[in-house]
Design an enzyme around this catalytic site. Structure first.
Site, short mmCIF file in Angstrom:
data_model
loop_
_atom_site.label_atom_id
_atom_site.label_comp_id
_atom_site.label_asym_id
_atom_site.label_seq_id
_atom_site.Cartn_x
_atom_site.Cartn_y
_atom_site.Cartn_z
CB CYS A 114 -58.23 13.22 -14.81
SG CYS A 114 -58.53 13.68 -13.13
CG HIS A 247 -54.97 15.33 -16.56
ND1 HIS A 247 -55.86 16.34 -16.30
CD2 HIS A 247 -54.91 14.58 -15.41
CE1 HIS A 247 -56.32 16.22 -15.07
NE2 HIS A 247 -55.75 15.16 -14.51
CG ASN A 277 -56.44 17.32 -11.54
OD1 ASN A 277 -57.16 17.39 -12.54
ND2 ASN A 277 -56.08 16.16 -11.01
N1 ACO Z 1 -49.78 20.04 2.99
C1 ACO Z 1 -48.84 19.61 3.86
N2 ACO Z 1 -48.64 18.30 4.10
C2 ACO Z 1 -49.40 17.42 3.44
C3 ACO Z 1 -50.40 17.81 2.51
C4 ACO Z 1 -50.57 19.19 2.31
N3 ACO Z 1 -51.48 19.68 1.46
N4 ACO Z 1 -50.97 16.72 2.01
C5 ACO Z 1 -50.38 15.65 2.59
N5 ACO Z 1 -49.44 16.09 3.45
C6 ACO Z 1 -48.55 15.29 4.30
C7 ACO Z 1 -49.08 13.92 4.58
O1 ACO Z 1 -50.01 13.96 5.67
C8 ACO Z 1 -47.83 13.18 4.93
O2 ACO Z 1 -47.47 13.49 6.26
P1 ACO Z 1 -46.84 12.34 7.22
O3 ACO Z 1 -45.55 11.95 6.56
O4 ACO Z 1 -46.70 13.06 8.51
O5 ACO Z 1 -47.85 11.23 7.23
C9 ACO Z 1 -46.77 13.81 4.02
O6 ACO Z 1 -47.32 15.08 3.62
C10 ACO Z 1 -46.45 13.01 2.80
O7 ACO Z 1 -47.69 12.60 2.20
P2 ACO Z 1 -47.73 11.85 0.84
O8 ACO Z 1 -49.16 11.67 0.42
O9 ACO Z 1 -46.89 10.63 0.93
O10 ACO Z 1 -47.03 12.96 -0.08
P3 ACO Z 1 -46.52 12.83 -1.54
O11 ACO Z 1 -45.11 13.23 -1.60
O12 ACO Z 1 -46.90 11.54 -2.16
O13 ACO Z 1 -47.35 13.98 -2.25
C11 ACO Z 1 -49.28 14.14 -3.67
C12 ACO Z 1 -48.76 13.92 -2.26
C13 ACO Z 1 -48.92 15.56 -4.10
C14 ACO Z 1 -50.79 13.98 -3.67
C15 ACO Z 1 -48.60 13.12 -4.63
O14 ACO Z 1 -48.72 11.83 -4.11
C16 ACO Z 1 -49.19 13.14 -5.98
O15 ACO Z 1 -49.02 14.09 -6.70
N6 ACO Z 1 -49.88 12.07 -6.39
C17 ACO Z 1 -50.56 12.03 -7.65
C18 ACO Z 1 -51.86 12.68 -7.44
C19 ACO Z 1 -52.50 13.01 -8.72
O16 ACO Z 1 -51.87 13.41 -9.64
N7 ACO Z 1 -53.80 12.84 -8.70
C20 ACO Z 1 -54.58 13.15 -9.76
C21 ACO Z 1 -54.37 12.20 -10.93
S1 ACO Z 1 -55.78 11.52 -11.50
C22 ACO Z 1 -56.80 12.74 -11.55
O17 ACO Z 1 -56.46 13.75 -12.09
C23 ACO Z 1 -58.13 12.58 -10.85
#
Ligand code: ACO
Length: 320
Positions: A114, A247, A277
């Site tokens: 990214c 980004h 993204n």
């Molecule tokens: N829909 C519903 N529930 C979901 C989804 C979804 N799409 N995805 C995950 N969950 C659930 C999980 O299974 C988990 O359930 P559980 O508690 O029963 O186990 C719960 O939601 C919480 O999961 P987390 O992964 O802890 O959720 P979080 O609040 O951290 O949000 C997210 C996830 C959005 C991916 C967040 O961590 C994030 O934004 N991280 C940064 C990701 C990012 O920006 N990546 C790209 C950067 S680098 C690049 O661009 C390649």
């Protein structure tokens, strides 16, 4: 005499097909509300069958050339930021070069996921300042949809396809251009955001897997430092910034960086809601959108930043 790499034109391209959160929710255990609340994403564009990263890149490049009033024959360097090349080898940039009808110059890919566009921009800037090229196309283009497991709700909702490009030219005696870039990597983060395969390991490209919380935490921390440090290096204060072009991984990460800079939301370019993204393509897509709709003007001071798998991150200051 000091040489500066000046942006002469911008361009972008999004595939026609758009997939909303509600459409994903029809077969994935997720919801529009969950996705919007955690990421700010409402929809993403997906490349058509037979439409490749090089095709997206060429369309964005042609638009940038048109905006710069130049032709492919004026270009002597192409750097393509991508983590989704058409083939494992050779560099997709050479395919872009051929499709544009360019018969001279250098073309190569830059892999920083990214952060690919930021890294490519810094590399092109160095080439131009050293006189190794005069006029460059810097492109970010991705077909992330091809490395996503569409049954994995934790990643499928996050990514989209697209391309953006800028034409960069070495010019003397100008205040415009790239003022500087700050690039960093930390390989300790390698496993937190990677694919399940690769040519040397599984002989397949694999699918994106991510430890979302680790990435989120590291992104907020590293980007905060990267934007503060680059302003300090160039003896600029946040009040002097006209725009933040980040980004577009996640609205919450962008909001945290803007808060760190004390920048109001009106000065931040957001495209993630409709594009998700798009990895290396997201910054040039956002830049082009804001240039075309008249928000970003000649002379404005723009700060770009990105965080990526690797981890690889960075920031760039540009006087437009
Ligand atoms: N829909 C519903 N529930 C979901 C989804 C979804 N799409 N995805 C995950 N969950 C659930 C999980 O299974 C988990 O359930 P559980 O508690 O029963 O186990 C719960 O939601 C919480 O999961 P987390 O992964 O802890 O959720 P979080 O609040 O951290 O949000 C997210 C996830 C959005 C991916 C967040 O961590 C994030 O934004 N991280 C940064 C990701 C990012 O920006 N990546 C790209 C950067 S680098 C690049 O661009 C390649």
């Amino acid at each position: 005499m000091t040489l500066r790499s000046v942006i002469l034109g911008t361009g972008s391209y999004l595939p026609k097909k758009k997939v909303t959160n509600d459409e994903l929710s029809q077969y994935l255990d997720t919801s529009h509300e969950w996705i919007v609340e955690r990421t700010g994403i409402c929809a993403r564009h997906i490349a058509a069958e037979g439409e490749y990263t090089s095709d997206l890149a060429v369309k964005a490049a042609q638009q940038a050339l048109e905006a710069a009033h130049l032709t492919p024959q004026d270009i002597d360097l192409i750097i393509l930021g991508t983590c989704t090349p058409d083939h494992t080898l050779p560099a997709t940039a050479t395919r872009v070069q051929a499709k544009l009808g360019m018969t001279k110059g250098i073309a190569f890919d830059q892999a920083a996921v990214c952060s690919g566009f930021i890294f490519a921009l810094a590399t092109a800037d160095a080439y131009l300042k050293q006189g190794m090229a005069k006029t460059a196309l810097v492109i970010g283009a991705e077909t992330m949809s091809r490395v996503i497991d569409w049954n994995d709700r934790s990643t499928a909702v996050l990514f989209g396809d697209g391309a953006g490009a800028v034409v960069l030219q070495a010019q003397k005696e100008t205040d415009r251009g790239i003022l500087g870039s700050l690039l960093r990597t930390n390989g300790a983060g390698y496993d937190s955001l990677c694919t399940t395969g690769g040519p040397s390991t599984t002989q397949t490209s694999g699918f994106v897997k991510m430890s979302g919380r680790d990435v989120f935490k590291n992104a907020v921390q590293s980007l905060g430092e990267a934007v503060e440090e680059i302003l300090k290096i160039h003896d600029l204060s946040q009040d002097e910034l006209d725009w933040l072009v980040p980004h577009q991984a996640n609205k919450r990460i962008i909001d945290a960086t803007a808060k760190k800079l004390g920048l109001p939301d009106e000065k931040v370019i957001h495209t993630g809601a409709e594009q998700a993204n798009t990895s290396a393509a997201s910054i040039p897509l956002a830049l082009d959108k804001a240039v075309r709709d008249g928000r970003i003007k000649k002379g404005d001071l723009v700060l770009c930043e990105a965080f990526a798998g690797g981890y690889a991150w960075g920031s760039t200051l540009i006087r437009m």
